[in-house]
Design a protein around this motif. Structure first.
Motif, mmCIF file in Angstrom:
data_model
loop_
_atom_site.group_PDB
_atom_site.id
_atom_site.type_symbol
_atom_site.label_atom_id
_atom_site.label_comp_id
_atom_site.label_asym_id
_atom_site.label_seq_id
_atom_site.Cartn_x
_atom_site.Cartn_y
_atom_site.Cartn_z
ATOM 1 N N SER A 1 0.839 -1.189 0.000
ATOM 2 C CA SER A 1 0.000 0.000 0.000
ATOM 3 C C SER A 1 0.871 1.234 0.000
ATOM 4 O O SER A 1 1.282 1.707 1.053
ATOM 5 N N ASN B 1 -3.931 13.032 -4.552
ATOM 6 C CA ASN B 1 -3.766 12.430 -3.232
ATOM 7 C C ASN B 1 -2.411 12.764 -2.630
ATOM 8 O O ASN B 1 -2.319 13.102 -1.455
ATOM 9 N N LEU B 2 -1.373 12.685 -3.440
ATOM 10 C CA LEU B 2 -0.038 13.014 -2.918
ATOM 11 C C LEU B 2 0.018 14.486 -2.508
ATOM 12 O O LEU B 2 0.623 14.844 -1.495
ATOM 13 N N ASP C 1 -5.768 11.329 -10.014
ATOM 14 C CA ASP C 1 -6.168 11.049 -8.627
ATOM 15 C C ASP C 1 -4.949 10.757 -7.761
ATOM 16 O O ASP C 1 -4.876 11.181 -6.613
ATOM 17 N N LYS D 1 -4.017 -0.263 -8.750
ATOM 18 C CA LYS D 1 -5.381 -0.496 -8.295
ATOM 19 C C LYS D 1 -6.386 0.222 -9.188
ATOM 20 O O LYS D 1 -7.550 0.359 -8.837
ATOM 21 N N ARG E 1 -14.726 1.849 -1.444
ATOM 22 C CA ARG E 1 -14.114 1.307 -2.647
ATOM 23 C C ARG E 1 -14.606 -0.118 -2.880
ATOM 24 O O ARG E 1 -14.667 -0.915 -1.941
ATOM 25 N N PRO F 1 -8.317 4.515 -2.729
ATOM 26 C CA PRO F 1 -8.431 5.202 -4.015
ATOM 27 C C PRO F 1 -9.782 4.940 -4.672
ATOM 28 O O PRO F 1 -10.327 3.848 -4.524
ATOM 29 N N ILE F 2 -10.283 5.932 -5.361
ATOM 30 C CA ILE F 2 -11.622 5.823 -5.922
ATOM 31 C C ILE F 2 -11.618 5.105 -7.264
ATOM 32 O O ILE F 2 -10.651 5.182 -8.022
ATOM 33 N N MET G 1 -1.468 14.895 0.756
ATOM 34 C CA MET G 1 -0.575 14.413 1.827
ATOM 35 C C MET G 1 0.479 15.456 2.174
ATOM 36 O O MET G 1 1.490 15.132 2.760
ATOM 37 N N LYS H 1 4.408 0.174 -7.713
ATOM 38 C CA LYS H 1 3.588 -0.454 -6.673
ATOM 39 C C LYS H 1 2.396 0.398 -6.276
ATOM 40 O O LYS H 1 1.588 -0.001 -5.462
ATOM 41 N N SER H 2 2.322 1.626 -6.801
ATOM 42 C CA SER H 2 1.343 2.565 -6.268
ATOM 43 C C SER H 2 -0.059 2.220 -6.709
ATOM 44 O O SER H 2 -0.307 1.247 -7.413
ATOM 45 N N SER H 3 -0.980 3.061 -6.313
ATOM 46 C CA SER H 3 -2.400 2.768 -6.541
ATOM 47 C C SER H 3 -2.717 2.702 -8.024
ATOM 48 O O SER H 3 -3.789 2.232 -8.404
ATOM 49 N N ARG I 1 -13.584 5.612 -10.296
ATOM 50 C CA ARG I 1 -14.557 6.482 -10.962
ATOM 51 C C ARG I 1 -15.468 5.640 -11.848
ATOM 52 O O ARG I 1 -15.012 4.768 -12.575
ATOM 53 N N GLU J 1 -6.293 3.407 -10.094
ATOM 54 C CA GLU J 1 -6.435 4.834 -9.840
ATOM 55 C C GLU J 1 -5.848 5.606 -11.014
ATOM 56 O O GLU J 1 -4.860 5.203 -11.610
ATOM 57 N N THR J 2 -6.464 6.732 -11.351
ATOM 58 C CA THR J 2 -5.917 7.531 -12.435
ATOM 59 C C THR J 2 -4.680 8.279 -11.954
ATOM 60 O O THR J 2 -4.489 8.503 -10.755
ATOM 61 N N ARG K 1 -0.018 4.127 -0.749
ATOM 62 C CA ARG K 1 -0.790 5.256 -0.274
ATOM 63 C C ARG K 1 -0.748 5.408 1.250
ATOM 64 O O ARG K 1 -0.342 6.447 1.779
ATOM 65 N N GLU L 1 -10.266 -7.289 -5.255
ATOM 66 C CA GLU L 1 -9.151 -8.130 -4.831
ATOM 67 C C GLU L 1 -9.409 -8.805 -3.480
ATOM 68 O O GLU L 1 -8.753 -9.760 -3.137
#
Lengths: 330, 330, 330
Positions: free
Chosen positions: B70, C110-111, C106, C100, B240, B282-283, C114, C95-97, B285, C102-103, B72, B244
């Motif tokens: 993760s 998000n970053l 996005d 998953k 979400r 994370p969303i 943060m 490895k980031s979202s 969309r 995520e665009t 994030r 997975e």
């Protein structure tokens, strides 16, 4: 100063004033030099494993160059460097420009030009840190974090600190090291340090296939049977069975090794009462050591890890200081 | 103090003075304890998302142990710890000594001996952080960064902070949570916190296959139809859709989910005027939320991320303080 | 202020006061702006490659977003940011979202939430940093660490600093750039900076297949034969032959390239006496440059790396300052 010896690791790691400027091996360092490292390390240690931070490397850049994976040793060096206030960078060797066809020498020169002060080097080839210190980047302080079968000097020194804190005077101690001595850089660094610090007797206990050929030079007594080697020992160090480093099937099986050389409560009774039990980790429970021993009252295994932070803080600082003096001379 | 409850997570995470020493779950914490976290988090927040740094963890070592990837959540904890002045190390579990056959317990003991003060733990198995705190390294403050389907308490608390800042008094609020409640550790942490903070009504909206079996125990109202569940809601939290984590095809397709449960501007009109829209990210969309809603004026999705830094700063500091008191008592 | 130009990279990277708030390209910046960067960089440089640390980014969070692997550039930015006292996080994009679903937008939002202050962006697509600065996160200072074939402005500026320190007045200098100009973001950033700083003559030397089509716009002289292009040059920059960036077999072989365009001691004699030799690294010995030249007395290759730390410190600080002014205005 013996100029003719300047090419040996022990001279190479000292500056003209005889102070550390790299830390490559425990071999050839004087008792005073080893004791200085131990004393300095001890100055960082509080009771119960706390560490006194000191910003002795503030503004310095420490780069970890691990050509062989080791989260464990990498983490101890990172913690030690951060506790000294250094900036720490782990260089991802696998992803680095090596893959773009850059030579090792060019990669190191580039990292040096990026204002590295210290390289912490782990390498699968014996002598790699020595080569880097002598031929590539002599103005960067090189700390050997384990090279092939050659040396793992910070592990050796943290073991010495453990012994000194818990058993005292080296000259009264019989130390027994059990396991794959032949392939063990840890054992070599321990033996050289123990010799210099004046240990009364150093024993190695191993099957014939795992005994080093140069044991006479090393000045150790060799035992094939565990029970005999342990007899009356004050300190017992079990080494990790490292299948990954052995090139041929020198061990029949983990089970057989455990039957013959595994440190069990019963076998440990052959050693002196309250003998110290040590292991460089990570441990293979039920292979070289029984859980009852690893977790028992005589075990100092986790103390070793803790003291390792202090020893690495000491070595990083001393080498940096010696390196700065050298740079000033240049 | 109820000694008989000492084994439950809620007691386990408190020291004898009733202060946090770990942060494992929002379940069982008192309104005062949750409010203290929110108040402390708020003290770090400036206008427009700026964060006041405070060196409350200077000299402390925070290790991120993510047994489940993760970037994030890892990044938010790293930012929070650095803003508190801590040294932060991300332990690469995949590369760690695990691969050398070391047990989890030995790995954690070793990291503790390397002077770790806080472990931030994410794990695919429910209860893993609880196990570590109770059975392995109780003197290291353990922060749960998400365990299986069990809890994600910092996400839960950052959602509470978002609601409190933007909607005020919990006792006047109807909160609707939409989506895969059954598999959601986020929903569980939110529901426990909302109950304790006195939310007027908590609704969950999900297809039957994704409704939790214990909804009566949880004290929530269950809705299968989105339009009904949203009716008059003051806060709407879309979860979400985590394909997975689902073990069987409980959802027909993302398209069908969107048709029935996707939060569109039209459906959102069923909620109270200016209802808050939240999502843990994370969303996806066009699956659980329409872009017009995610990016619309009612959305607090990015505020949640921002407040998450402050909440993590608060929790890291409080747990460290409680842990230190405990260590002093030991 | 030319509002109509606000969409061009050169305007986009300036705030309303005409100060840097991003650093995306050397193109379109004024001589004063480039000189300010060089002067500020020089203020960090001590003799012999030492760097004066200054906590100009203390409390700021720098995130490295490398969508294209580069340990080398990543490390220089990390060192520079740490020497300025910033918190530095390398975001693992793979490895980031993203994985998953995520665009990119996005992920960046998000970053930003943060509490990121600066994104250092490397991307395989030309214009990606520009897109991020204009369309996604304009309140985060964006530093271009290399985008496609477009620009590598910190490399360009460290080359300018190298030339200024070792050869002085740009208006008296003939600079020759050798190699794959067509695909080189480094060459483009150098050429734009050299033009603005008033270099007397800029030459590019390349086989026809690797000459850029827009060389007339660039205002450079084009040479196909190395010997002619080098004639009397004061500064010689050999580019890396980047097979990985070429889409078709535009080069016969490394051996042939070396025979025609490799910078050997013999060929270098065609340049001015004591002409400076530079290379952005990592070098391919025996392809674009001979070892005798790379390691010879005219080579400034490692100085470039060293000055690169200072240039990145300057650019990070200036962009942050300009960004803060902008945020204050908003």
């Amino acid at each position: 100063m013996h100029v003719s010896h300047a090419h040996t690791p022990s001279r190479l790691q000292l500056n003209p004033q005889g102070r550390l400027r790299h830390f490559l091996t425990t071999e050839g360092l004087s008792r005073e030099q080893l004791t200085e490292i131990l004393d300095f390390a001890e100055s960082f240690l509080g009771p119960d494993g706390s560490i006194h931070n000191q910003p002795l490397l503030a503004g310095r850049t420490v780069m970890n160059l691990f050509f062989e994976a080791s989260t464990r040793t990498l983490t101890t060096f990172a913690v030690a460097a951060k506790r000294l206030g250094a900036d720490v960078l782990n260089i991802d060797i696998a992803k680095s420009s090596n893959s773009k066809g850059e030579t090792l020498r060019d990669m190191l020169w580039n990292l040096e030009a990026m204002t590295a002060d210290i390289f912490v080097v782990r390498h699968p080839h014996s002598g790699a840190p020595h080569f880097i210190a002598s031929q590539v980047t002599p103005k960067v302080a090189i700390i050997n974090a384990g090279d092939g079968r050659h040396a793992h000097p910070t592990q050796g020194m943290l073991d010495m600190l453990t012994i000194r804190r818990h058993a005292g005077d080296f000259t009264k101690l019989t130390v027994a090291i059990i396991g794959d001595i032949k392939h063990s850089r840890v054992a070599r660094s321990e033996i050289h340090a123990l010799q210099t610090l004046g240990a009364k007797e150093i024993r190695i206990i191993a099957p014939r296939t795992l005994q080093p050929r140069d044991y006479q030079e090393l000045g150790v007594k060799v035992y094939e049977r565990l029970e005999e080697g342990l007899d009356g020992a004050d300190v017992v160090i079990a080494l990790r069975v490292q299948n990954e480093r052995m090139e041929s099937p020198l061990l029949a099986s983990p089970e057989e090794f455990y039957a013959l050389y595994g440190l069990t409560p019963e076998k440990l009774r052959r050693a002196a009462p309250n003998a110290l039990v040590m292991h460089p980790g990570p441990i293979n429970r039920g292979v070289e050591i029984a859980s009852e021993v690893a977790d028992g009252p005589q075990s100092l295994i986790l103390k070793q890890v803790n003291y390792g932070i202090a020893v690495r803080m000491a070595v990083l600082t001393l080498a940096m200081q010696g390196q700065l003096t050298t740079r000033g001379d240049a």
